[in-house]
Design a protein around this motif. Structure first.
Motif, short mmCIF file in Angstrom:
data_model
loop_
_atom_site.label_atom_id
_atom_site.label_comp_id
_atom_site.label_asym_id
_atom_site.label_seq_id
_atom_site.Cartn_x
_atom_site.Cartn_y
_atom_site.Cartn_z
N LEU A 1 0.83 -1.21 0.00
CA LEU A 1 0.00 0.00 0.00
C LEU A 1 0.86 1.26 0.00
O LEU A 1 0.55 2.24 -0.68
N ARG A 2 1.96 1.21 0.77
CA ARG A 2 2.87 2.37 0.77
C ARG A 2 3.45 2.60 -0.62
O ARG A 2 3.53 3.74 -1.08
N VAL B 1 1.07 6.76 -6.71
CA VAL B 1 -0.04 7.69 -6.96
C VAL B 1 0.43 9.13 -6.74
O VAL B 1 0.10 10.02 -7.53
N GLU B 2 1.21 9.35 -5.69
CA GLU B 2 1.75 10.70 -5.44
C GLU B 2 2.59 11.18 -6.62
O GLU B 2 2.48 12.33 -7.05
N CYS C 1 0.71 4.13 -2.77
CA CYS C 1 0.52 5.54 -2.43
C CYS C 1 1.64 6.39 -3.02
O CYS C 1 1.40 7.48 -3.55
N HIS C 2 2.86 5.88 -2.92
CA HIS C 2 4.02 6.60 -3.44
C HIS C 2 3.88 6.80 -4.94
O HIS C 2 4.10 7.90 -5.47
#
Length: 67
Positions: A51-52, A58-59, A55-56
């Motif tokens: 998930l991290r 997507v950022e 998220c990274h």
């Protein structure tokens, strides 16, 4: 009438064996549950890491598209 001493010690021995058997059985069950819990915790850690990463990513995509 009081039970003969031999009978009492025989009953005590049977009880002790039963207790040891029950203790061993429950101990094994507890060990199994702990192993299962450990596996779940490990897979949760892996999911959190994934998930991290997501998220990274997507950022970074957001930054590329919007900034």
């Amino acid at each position: 009438a009081a039970a003969p001493l031999g009978q009492v010690s025989e009953l005590a021995e049977q009880l002790e064996e039963r207790l040891f058997h029950n203790y061993g059985y429950h101990n094994e069950l507890i060990q199994e549950r702990l192993r299962a819990l450990t596996e779940v915790m490990e897979s949760m850690e892996e999911i959190q890491a994934e998930l991290r990463n997501i998220c990274h990513t997507v950022e970074e995509v957001y930054r590329d598209l919007c900034l």
